[in-house]
Design a protein around this motif. Sequence first.
Motif, PDB file in Angstrom:
ATOM      1  N   UNK A  14    -111.650  41.572  41.944  1.00  0.00           N
ATOM      2  CA  UNK A  14    -111.148  41.460  40.561  1.00  0.00           C
ATOM      3  C   UNK A  14    -109.722  41.985  40.457  1.00  0.00           C
ATOM      4  N   UNK A  15    -109.439  43.117  41.088  1.00  0.00           N
ATOM      5  CA  UNK A  15    -108.088  43.677  41.028  1.00  0.00           C
ATOM      6  C   UNK A  15    -107.077  42.771  41.729  1.00  0.00           C
ATOM      7  N   UNK A  16    -107.484  42.200  42.867  1.00  0.00           N
ATOM      8  CA  UNK A  16    -106.606  41.283  43.589  1.00  0.00           C
ATOM      9  C   UNK A  16    -106.301  40.046  42.737  1.00  0.00           C
ATOM     10  N   UNK A  17    -107.331  39.501  42.061  1.00  0.00           N
ATOM     11  CA  UNK A  17    -107.131  38.348  41.196  1.00  0.00           C
ATOM     12  C   UNK A  17    -106.231  38.711  40.014  1.00  0.00           C
ATOM     13  N   UNK A  18    -106.462  39.865  39.420  1.00  0.00           N
ATOM     14  CA  UNK A  18    -105.653  40.312  38.282  1.00  0.00           C
ATOM     15  C   UNK A  18    -104.182  40.444  38.677  1.00  0.00           C
ATOM     16  N   UNK A  19    -103.921  40.979  39.854  1.00  0.00           N
ATOM     17  CA  UNK A  19    -102.549  41.134  40.337  1.00  0.00           C
ATOM     18  C   UNK A  19    -101.904  39.766  40.553  1.00  0.00           C
ATOM     19  N   UNK A  20    -102.637  38.844  41.178  1.00  0.00           N
ATOM     20  CA  UNK A  20    -102.121  37.495  41.424  1.00  0.00           C
ATOM     21  C   UNK A  20    -101.861  36.758  40.110  1.00  0.00           C
ATOM     22  N   UNK A  21    -102.780  36.906  39.150  1.00  0.00           N
ATOM     23  CA  UNK A  21    -102.619  36.276  37.838  1.00  0.00           C
ATOM     24  C   UNK A  21    -101.381  36.825  37.125  1.00  0.00           C
ATOM     25  N   UNK A  22    -101.189  38.126  37.194  1.00  0.00           N
ATOM     26  CA  UNK A  22    -100.007  38.744  36.579  1.00  0.00           C
ATOM     27  C   UNK A  22     -98.709  38.237  37.186  1.00  0.00           C
ATOM     28  N   UNK A  23     -98.693  38.073  38.508  1.00  0.00           N
ATOM     29  CA  UNK A  23     -97.500  37.542  39.173  1.00  0.00           C
ATOM     30  C   UNK A  23     -97.228  36.106  38.742  1.00  0.00           C
ATOM     31  N   UNK A  51    -107.351  29.066  44.868  1.00  0.00           N
ATOM     32  CA  UNK A  51    -107.958  27.776  45.180  1.00  0.00           C
ATOM     33  C   UNK A  51    -108.818  27.277  44.015  1.00  0.00           C
ATOM     34  N   UNK A  52    -109.484  28.188  43.330  1.00  0.00           N
ATOM     35  CA  UNK A  52    -110.391  27.831  42.242  1.00  0.00           C
ATOM     36  C   UNK A  52    -109.737  27.832  40.863  1.00  0.00           C
TER      37      UNK A  52
END
Length: 69
Positions: A14-23, A51-52
């Motif tokens: 979740x944290x990795x996705x949140x960071x990627x989304x923020x970028x 990917x998703x």
Amino acid sequence: NYLNIESNFSIGVRKKFQKRLGKCISAIKLLPFGFPASSMFQNCRKCVVSYQTSIIYKVQDDVIEIVTS
């Protein structure tokens, strides 16, 4: 089906996705026309988060509207 990220993924994912989304959101704000046009949504652009997941958005004047993700 609606996917609840909190109940289906670990806190690390979740944290990795949140960071990627923020970028991705920061990149869209910086260069709103820097992403390719969407082939499915007229007058929209597409930013791939993973990917998703992609952010489909449109730019009108000084407003960036997220159409779907």
